[in-house]
Design a protein around this motif. Structure first.
Motif, PDB file in Angstrom:
ATOM      1  N   GLY A 151       0.852  -1.221   0.015  1.00  0.00           N
ATOM      2  CA  GLY A 151      -0.130   0.083   0.043  1.00  0.00           C
ATOM      3  C   GLY A 151       0.818   1.407  -0.065  1.00  0.00           C
ATOM      4  N   VAL A 152       2.196   1.166  -0.127  1.00  0.00           N
ATOM      5  CA  VAL A 152       2.975   2.434   0.149  1.00  0.00           C
ATOM      6  C   VAL A 152       2.873   3.152  -1.158  1.00  0.00           C
TER       7      VAL A 152
ATOM      8  N   VAL B 133     -10.200  -9.376   6.551  1.00  0.00           N
ATOM      9  CA  VAL B 133      -8.895  -8.983   6.582  1.00  0.00           C
ATOM     10  C   VAL B 133      -8.629  -8.390   5.256  1.00  0.00           C
ATOM     11  N   SER B 134      -8.188  -7.182   5.127  1.00  0.00           N
ATOM     12  CA  SER B 134      -7.834  -6.570   3.763  1.00  0.00           C
ATOM     13  C   SER B 134      -6.564  -6.869   3.624  1.00  0.00           C
ATOM     14  N   CYS B 135      -6.177  -6.735   2.523  1.00  0.00           N
ATOM     15  CA  CYS B 135      -4.877  -7.084   1.753  1.00  0.00           C
ATOM     16  C   CYS B 135      -3.683  -6.062   1.678  1.00  0.00           C
ATOM     17  N   ALA B 136      -2.383  -6.143   1.847  1.00  0.00           N
ATOM     18  CA  ALA B 136      -1.491  -5.322   2.092  1.00  0.00           C
ATOM     19  C   ALA B 136      -1.166  -4.956   0.714  1.00  0.00           C
ATOM     20  N   ARG B 137      -1.438  -5.743  -0.338  1.00  0.00           N
ATOM     21  CA  ARG B 137      -1.277  -5.098  -1.602  1.00  0.00           C
ATOM     22  C   ARG B 137      -2.307  -4.076  -2.252  1.00  0.00           C
TER      23      ARG B 137
ATOM     24  N   ILE C 120     -12.671  -6.055  11.794  1.00  0.00           N
ATOM     25  CA  ILE C 120     -12.140  -5.784  10.245  1.00  0.00           C
ATOM     26  C   ILE C 120     -10.307  -5.530  10.587  1.00  0.00           C
ATOM     27  N   ASP C 121      -9.604  -5.929   9.829  1.00  0.00           N
ATOM     28  CA  ASP C 121      -8.271  -5.851  10.081  1.00  0.00           C
ATOM     29  C   ASP C 121      -7.383  -5.711   8.645  1.00  0.00           C
ATOM     30  N   HIS C 122      -6.073  -5.676   8.700  1.00  0.00           N
ATOM     31  CA  HIS C 122      -5.352  -5.454   7.847  1.00  0.00           C
ATOM     32  C   HIS C 122      -4.211  -6.440   7.963  1.00  0.00           C
ATOM     33  N   CYS C 123      -3.637  -7.146   6.867  1.00  0.00           N
ATOM     34  CA  CYS C 123      -2.709  -8.330   7.177  1.00  0.00           C
ATOM     35  C   CYS C 123      -1.298  -7.755   7.638  1.00  0.00           C
ATOM     36  N   ALA C 124      -1.050  -6.303   7.035  1.00  0.00           N
ATOM     37  CA  ALA C 124       0.357  -5.916   7.481  1.00  0.00           C
ATOM     38  C   ALA C 124       0.270  -5.337   8.931  1.00  0.00           C
TER      39      ALA C 124
ATOM     40  N   ASP D 285      -8.855   1.317  -1.251  1.00  0.00           N
ATOM     41  CA  ASP D 285      -9.659   0.256  -1.157  1.00  0.00           C
ATOM     42  C   ASP D 285      -9.665  -0.480   0.208  1.00  0.00           C
ATOM     43  N   SER D 286      -8.574  -0.408   0.904  1.00  0.00           N
ATOM     44  CA  SER D 286      -8.671  -0.822   2.526  1.00  0.00           C
ATOM     45  C   SER D 286      -9.684   0.186   3.219  1.00  0.00           C
ATOM     46  N   TYR D 287      -9.996   1.332   3.037  1.00  0.00           N
ATOM     47  CA  TYR D 287     -10.602   2.382   3.587  1.00  0.00           C
ATOM     48  C   TYR D 287     -12.081   1.603   3.273  1.00  0.00           C
ATOM     49  N   ASN D 288     -12.474   1.501   1.876  1.00  0.00           N
ATOM     50  CA  ASN D 288     -13.828   1.040   1.448  1.00  0.00           C
ATOM     51  C   ASN D 288     -14.117  -0.249   2.123  1.00  0.00           C
ATOM     52  N   MET D 289     -13.146  -1.095   2.224  1.00  0.00           N
ATOM     53  CA  MET D 289     -13.287  -2.446   2.978  1.00  0.00           C
ATOM     54  C   MET D 289     -13.910  -2.317   4.408  1.00  0.00           C
ATOM     55  N   GLN D 290     -13.251  -1.318   5.103  1.00  0.00           N
ATOM     56  CA  GLN D 290     -13.559  -1.386   6.780  1.00  0.00           C
ATOM     57  C   GLN D 290     -15.054  -0.675   6.583  1.00  0.00           C
TER      58      GLN D 290
END
Ligand code: SF4
Ligand code: SF4
Ligand code: SF4
Length: 335
Positions: A214-215, A303-307, A329-333, A312-317
């Motif tokens: 996500g960087v 669990v949203s993906c670090a890629r 809701i969490d993030h794999c990183a 997209d992570s925002y939309n998922m949560q």
């Protein structure tokens, strides 16, 4: 600002070899020499601060002679290898030899270095016969990457870039980011995967965002005949300002993998079958609805993906919190 900074800001070209804007001034190659009125000798413009009222000349015959002599001295201990060198067409030494007409060195060396090429890691080859000791790799590793893996060893004619105790890169602290490779102005450091894959002038450069995390590092894909043969970081672009990690720089082969998933797969018994996106998404939605109906919203988690990109992570949560009504809701990183 240095004289070089002021010149570049005002569109005045001064050649450089050891200078890189992301690094501290170094003054090693001296090809950026200029004449400053009142100074006894030409000065290295990359290291001398500009001052009010200073009169500087960048292209006098004396300066041109000095630059040509520097190039000839470098060529006196350089392999005559431009015909087959991977860097030809993108090499600063080659470019300046042409510009200053340094066809043959006036300083033929009785002795030339004859180092074995170092092929001690999966990603790049080090051929220090072509090294001009500009120190860009050393300083990039220390100042940009912050790893200090390489430095100059020995003295005088024997000076060479080396890992501690000249061990292989794999045995050192090197993280194989390849930022040193990108900063090398000549053909001393070469990405293995691009060897004999095409000349620099045959490549199309396509700007993209690294797919690995996500960087969102900005990359140039060097593409020949529709195939990526090299990846470099985009200088002066956020967030990475030219830097890449080992994955972003060297890990692009996965896009050509035969095993790459191209359609969604739905498990049926012990096997998977290919499905359309609509079918897969409908099935997922139905299953989630069914679980929530039976066991409540906290029975599902995401669990949203670090890629994924941040958006997209925002939309998922948002989907989990606002639609499914759960904070699971969490993030794999996030470890
Ligand atoms: S490093 Fe540059 S000057 Fe040296 S052989 Fe390669 S292209 Fe030629
Ligand atoms: S690959 Fe990265 S860590 Fe290794 S020497 Fe080069 S800059 Fe340093
Ligand atoms: S390997 Fe390249 S970057 Fe490093 S000192 Fe030699 S010429 Fe400069």
């Amino acid at each position: 600002m240095t004289i070089l900074d002021v010149a570049r800001k005002n569109g005045v070209r001064i050649p450089t070899l050891c200078h890189e804007s992301a690094l501290e001034p170094y003054g090693a190659c001296r090809i950026c020499v200029v004449e400053v009125e009142g100074a006894r000798a030409p000065v290295a413009s990359c290291c001398v601060p500009a001052a009010q009222g200073m009169a500087v000349r960048t292209e006098t015959p004396r300066i041109q002679r000095a630059r040509r002599a520097i190039i000839e001295l470098l060529l006196s201990d350089h392999p005559e290898d431009c015909l087959s060198c991977e860097k030809a067409g993108a090499c600063s030494l080659q470019e300046y030899a042409y510009e200053f007409g340094a066809r043959k060195s006036r300083y033929p060396s009785a002795e030339k270095h004859n180092y074995a090429a170092l092929d001690d890691n999966p990603f790049y080859v080090r051929d220090y016969n072509k090294c001009i000791l500009c120190g860009r790799c050393v300083r990039t590793c220390a100042e940009v990457q912050g790893d200090c893996v390489i430095d100059f060893a020995h003295r005088g004619y024997d000076t060479a870039v080396s890992t501690p105790i000249n061990r292989g890169l794999i045995e050192s602290q090197c993280v194989l980011c390849g930022n040193c490779v990108q900063s090398c102005p000549v053909g001393a450091l070469t990405e293995k995967k691009s060897i004999r894959m095409g000349r620099s002038w045959e490549m199309e450069k396509v700007r993209t965002t690294c797919p690995y995390c996500g960087v969102g590092c900005q990359q140039w894909l060097h593409v020949k005949d529709g195939k990526i043969v090299k990846v470099t970081g985009v200088k002066n672009a956020e967030p990475n300002r030219g830097r890449l990690c080992v994955k972003g720089r060297f890990g692009y082969d996965f896009i050509y993998s035969e095993e790459r998933l191209k359609t969604p797969l739905i498990r049926e018994g012990d096997a998977f079958r290919e499905a359309t996106w609509d079918e897969a998404l409908d099935l997922t939605a139905d299953k989630i609805k069914e679980i929530i109906k039976k066991h409540g919203p906290d029975a599902v988690a995401g669990v949203s993906c670090a890629r994924s990109i941040n958006e997209d992570s925002y939309n998922m949560q948002k989907l989990f919190r606002s639609v499914f009504k759960t904070n699971n809701i969490d993030h794999c990183a996030r470890v």
